[in-house]
Structures are given as structure tokens and as C-alpha cells.
Design a protein around this motif. Structure first.
Motif: not given
Length: 313
Positions: A136-142
Motif C-alpha cells: 500500500g505504500l508508494k514506490i515511485s519512479k525515482d
């Protein structure tokens, strides 16, 4: 263990992330990935990355004051032993977590998340971020770019013996979820300018091979001739990965600051070198090690020991 890590991240307002001395890609990309991940998901946190020495591709160094540290969660990435943390101020943190992929020799953290089956600490962080505990936590492109970059550099483009199906699995997930240009990123990570290319080409000519062991003793005069420093020479170790018949290869580079030799050693999967390197106050993985502060006589003894290892199999 992952649940405890997440609990501590939520608990602390101030977080400091440290790496190891003479940082490589895995240590710095781990730092940037973890810091970015926390900032993306917990906007109320102040996250600082600490270290006194720079890495070429991400030339970043930073320190924090003691008042900030004493109220902080400290996370040390890719650092097997406490003495190798770049900036020993980390000890003043309120709570310490170690995240690492080297064989466990020094559990200096209050929590130690160590998995030596991972090819890199960035692979371990990918494993953590994709775990059910972090769901549920965001894994961004960066974050994906940083993690993939660390995996790629530490596995030498998936060629080391520590590369596994898990390594390829997480690399695949990161490329899919990050949606970045794989070819462009590879160019950024591995392309050399002509000056560096020429220096490395000249260094190759210094290689000596004896009974399946390749070695270079880059003394003060050799480094001056090649226009390299100790780190330039040691970092060229992977240039010798694909010489047929070579069992073990090493670079012994003169360190102008100490007047002694620092060493990088690699071997193919059949030859275990970390046990020998430990006897010279070094260490690392089964097939990838480092040693510092050797005299020339110790250099010769270590080469002799490597030749003995190569002759046993």
C-alpha cells in the motif's frame, strides 16, 4: 523484522541514513532510494542522508548536528561493520537499524536486517518495499531507478555469483513499475569518458597471471603513470571478469594517504576468498572482498594465499 522497520520509521520524526566509507553504487543508491521512499510516503518526516565521501555518479555528502541526531532514527545501509560507516556520528542516534547484504559479522544495530542471499542492499530494499508489511505504500519512479541502478552496479550487470532468480525478479518489477529507459540508464551508469577509458586500458597491461590468479600491483609510480588514484584503480577490478581460465583476480593499489596498499579481490564461484581476506583484516562476500592497509610484504603473502586457493580446486 520488516514490520519492526516500518514501525520505527513511523515512530520517528527525524531519520538519518548512513552508508559505508568509500561509497559504491549500491551504498549510495540504497541511501537515495530509502530516503526518497520515506519522503514520498511520510511527508511529516525530515530525512537526511549522511556521509563525508562522495560517489562519482551521485556526488553527495552531508552531515547533521548532534542535537538533530540524538532524537533521530539512524539507518545504516550496505555497511557490514560499525567501523566502516562513513561518519561515525551515527553512534549518537537514538535508535540504530542496520540493513545489509554482507555476511553477518557485526550486528551493531538495535535491529539488524541482513540477507546475504541478496546480490545487493538495493535488492534487499526492493524485497522490503514489495513485502506484505509495506503493502500500500508508494514506490515511485525515482525509487525504482535508484534500486535498479544499485542492483545493476553491485551485480556487475547480473554477472556475479550472487545474482539469483530473485535478483532478476525484482529488477523486472522495478523496470516495469518505474517505466524508465533501461538503455539510457545503462549508458549513464557505465559509459566512460575517453580519459578514463585510456587509463583503464593501460591498467589492463599491468596484469600478471600466475597459476590461474591474475593480479596487478599498482604502486605509486604506476598510478602516477596511469593518472589514477587508489580508488580509480580498485574500481577497475571488474574489467578482468571475463578472462577465460582466470580463477581469482585482484588489484593492489597504493594509497598515498596511508603509504600502504588497498586491495580489491574477486573470484569465480568455485573459489572462496573471504576466509583468507579476513586473516588480513579484510572481508566481504565469498567471491568479492576488500582489504586495506597492506605492506608490500603482506601483498606478496596475500597473492601467495590466493594462488594456494586457486590450486586446491
Amino acid at each position: 523484522m520488516y514490520k519492526d522497520l516500518l514501525k520505527k520509521i513511523k515512530e520517528y520524526k527525524n531519520i538519518c541514513i548512513y552508508r559505508h566509507i568509500r561509497p559504491d553504487g549500491d551504498s549510495v543508491f540504497s541511501q537515495f532510494a530509502l530516503a526518497t521512499f520515506i519522503r514520498d510516503n511520510f511527508k511529516d518526516k525530515r530525512v537526511e542522508m549522511c556521509g563525508s565521501q562522495e560517489y562519482d555518479l551521485l556526488p553527495y555528502k552531508n552531515s547533521v548536528d548532534e542535537d538533530f541526531l540524538k532524537n533521530s532514527l539512524v539507518i545504516c545501509v550496505d555497511t557490514a561493520s560499525c567501523g566502516r560507516v562513513d561518519d561515525l556520528s551515527y553512534e549518537k542516534g537514538d535508535y540504530i537499524i542496520k540493513i545489509d547484504h554482507h555476511p553477518e559479522t557485526d550486528p551493531y544495530g538495535d535491529i539488524n536486517i541482513v540477507d546475504d542471499k541478496c546480490s545487493s542492499t538495493t535488492e534487499l530494499l526492493a524485497k522490503i518495499f514489495y513485502s506484505k508489511e509495506f503493502k500500500g505504500l508508494k514506490i515511485s519512479k525515482d525509487v525504482c531507478i535508484y534500486l535498479y541502478s544499485g542492483i545493476l552496479t553491485d551485480s556487475n550487470c547480473f554477472s556475479t555469483s550472487s545474482t539469483s532468480s530473485d535478483t532478476l525478479f525484482y529488477a523486472s518489477k522495478l523496470t516495469k513499475d518505474g517505466g524508465f529507459d533501461i538503455s539510457a540508464l545503462n549508458n549513464y551508469l557505465f559509459d566512460l569518458d575517453i580519459k578514463k577509458y585510456n587509463s583503464i586500458s593501460s591498467l589492463r597491461n599491468e596484469l600478471k597471471i600466475k597459476k590461474g590468479v591474475g593480479y596487478i600491483i599498482a604502486d605509486k609510480n604506476t598510478l602516477k603513470k596511469l593518472k589514477m588514484d587508489v580508488n580509480d584503480a580498485k574500481n577497475a577490478i571488474d574489467e578482468f571478469n571475463h578472462i577465460k581460465g582466470l580463477k581469482i583476480w585482484s588489484i593492489f593499489a597504493y594509497n598515498a594517504k596511508t603509504g600502504l596498499f588497498d586491495v580489491s579481490v574477486r573470484s569465480n564461484s568455485r573459489y572462496t576468498i573471504n576466509t583468507l581476506c579476513t586473516k588480513f583484516n579484510g572481508g566481504g562476500h565469498k567471491n568479492a572482498c576488500g582489504v586495506k592497509n597492506l605492506t608490500l610484504s603482506q601483498v606478496k603473502l596475500l597473492i601467495k594465499g590466493l594462488i594456494e586457493i586457486a590450486g586446491k580446486n
